[in-house]
Every structure is written in structure tokens, then in C-alpha cells.
Design a protein around this motif. Structure first.
Motif, PDB file in Angstrom:
ATOM      1  N   ALA A  49       0.846  -1.195   0.000  1.00  0.00           N
ATOM      2  CA  ALA A  49       0.000   0.000   0.000  1.00  0.00           C
ATOM      3  C   ALA A  49       0.876   1.239   0.000  1.00  0.00           C
ATOM      4  CB  ALA A  49      -0.913   0.005   1.231  1.00  0.00           C
ATOM      5  N   ILE A  51       0.518   5.805   0.394  1.00  0.00           N
ATOM      6  CA  ILE A  51      -0.324   6.971   0.673  1.00  0.00           C
ATOM      7  C   ILE A  51       0.471   8.222   0.332  1.00  0.00           C
ATOM      8  CG2 ILE A  51       0.346   6.973   3.129  1.00  0.00           C
ATOM      9  CD1 ILE A  51      -2.535   8.025   3.701  1.00  0.00           C
ATOM     10  N   THR A  57      -4.640   7.103  -1.717  1.00  0.00           N
ATOM     11  CA  THR A  57      -4.091   5.789  -1.389  1.00  0.00           C
ATOM     12  C   THR A  57      -4.110   4.841  -2.575  1.00  0.00           C
ATOM     13  OG1 THR A  57      -6.252   5.035  -0.600  1.00  0.00           O
ATOM     14  CG2 THR A  57      -4.754   5.981   1.036  1.00  0.00           C
ATOM     15  N   TYR A  59      -3.451   0.387  -3.359  1.00  0.00           N
ATOM     16  CA  TYR A  59      -3.283  -0.930  -2.747  1.00  0.00           C
ATOM     17  C   TYR A  59      -2.955  -1.986  -3.790  1.00  0.00           C
ATOM     18  CZ  TYR A  59      -5.649   1.305   1.182  1.00  0.00           C
ATOM     19  OH  TYR A  59      -5.982   2.154   2.204  1.00  0.00           O
ATOM     20  N   THR A  68      -5.997  -1.152   5.105  1.00  0.00           N
ATOM     21  CA  THR A  68      -6.174   0.290   4.983  1.00  0.00           C
ATOM     22  C   THR A  68      -4.916   0.994   5.462  1.00  0.00           C
ATOM     23  OG1 THR A  68      -8.556   0.094   5.387  1.00  0.00           O
ATOM     24  CG2 THR A  68      -7.577   2.271   5.621  1.00  0.00           C
ATOM     25  N   ILE A  69      -4.357   1.834   4.603  1.00  0.00           N
ATOM     26  CA  ILE A  69      -3.190   2.625   4.978  1.00  0.00           C
ATOM     27  C   ILE A  69      -3.660   4.013   5.387  1.00  0.00           C
ATOM     28  CG2 ILE A  69      -2.759   3.405   2.607  1.00  0.00           C
ATOM     29  CD1 ILE A  69       0.253   3.290   3.242  1.00  0.00           C
ATOM     30  N   SER A  70      -3.036   4.549   6.416  1.00  0.00           N
ATOM     31  CA  SER A  70      -3.386   5.891   6.874  1.00  0.00           C
ATOM     32  C   SER A  70      -2.165   6.504   7.553  1.00  0.00           C
ATOM     33  CB  SER A  70      -4.574   5.852   7.847  1.00  0.00           C
ATOM     34  OG  SER A  70      -4.247   5.120   9.004  1.00  0.00           O
TER      35      SER A  70
END
Length: 126
Positions: A49, A51, A57, A59, A68-70
């Protein structure tokens, strides 16, 4: 000097969840593309992933809809929330800071990594 320190790995059963964290120093998460890649025994590194500085983002198909990347720019920390884990997700996971100007896509994380951490192990049992 840039330092990336991953944490949060562990052993879980299939279907479980883990949240990886990456604390960055000497590097501003708000300004650059960051990502995660993984390395499983006997396999090539795989970009998982990415961001971008604007929060967009990307994937890998293998994790889309499950990971989920954050990032929290105030804490200079990157995260990877991993749900519905599968045994094939077992790998060492690395946080990476990409070269300035590199295309910010999951597929580009491996070649674009200018810095990466020591990794955190994720093991998923069936």
C-alpha cells in the motif's frame, strides 16, 4: 537522519486483524509518499500500500478491501490496518519512505523506497 520504526506485528489466526504502526523521525510524513511492502520467505518483495502527501491511497490487488493505509501527520506516524488476514499474508512488513517525486502507487513502493525500517513480523495461522 531518517529513521523508521515499525511495530504492531504478531501472530493471529486467519480472519483476525492487526494494526501496524511506523514512527518516522528525520522525515515529514505530510510531505512525501509513504508505503508498506512485505517480504515472505522464498518470495520477492511486494508493495502492499501507499499513501501520498494529499492522502490519496493505492493498494495491491492482493490486499484491496482488507487493508487500509493511513497516517497521522501530527504524530509523524504511518499505519496499516489489516483485517480478514489470510495465511498468505504471513511476511515481514516494512514501512518505507519513497523518493521525492516517485509515483505514489503500491506497485512502486519496492523500487521507490529511499528509506525503510527494520520490519515487523506478521504470522497468520489457518
Amino acid at each position: 537522519q531518517v529513521q523508521l520504526v515499525e511495530s504492531g506485528g504478531g501472530s493471529v489466526q486467519a480472519g483476525g486483524s492487526l494494526r501496524l504502526s511506523c514512527a518516522a523521525s528525520g522525515y515529514t510524513t505530510s510531505s512525501y509518499c509513504m508505503g508498506w511492502f512485505r517480504l515472505a520467505p522464498g518470495q520477492e518483495r511486494e508493495g502492499v500500500a501507499a499513501i501520498d502527501s494529499d492522502g490519496s491511497t493505492s493498494y495491491a490487488d492482493s490486499v484491496k478491501g482488507r487493508f487500509t493505509i493511513s497516517k497521522d501527520n501530527a504524530k509523524n506516524t504511518l499505519y496499516l490496518q489489516m483485517n480478514s488476514l489470510k495465511p498468505e499474508d504471513t511476511a515481514m512488513y516494512y514501512c518505507a519512505a519513497l523518493y521525492l517525486g516517485w509515483v505514489c502507487r503500491a506497485s512502486g513502493v519496492v523500487d521507490g523506497s529511499g528509506y525503510w525500517g527494520q520490519g515487523t513480523q506478521v504470522t497468520v495461522s489457518s
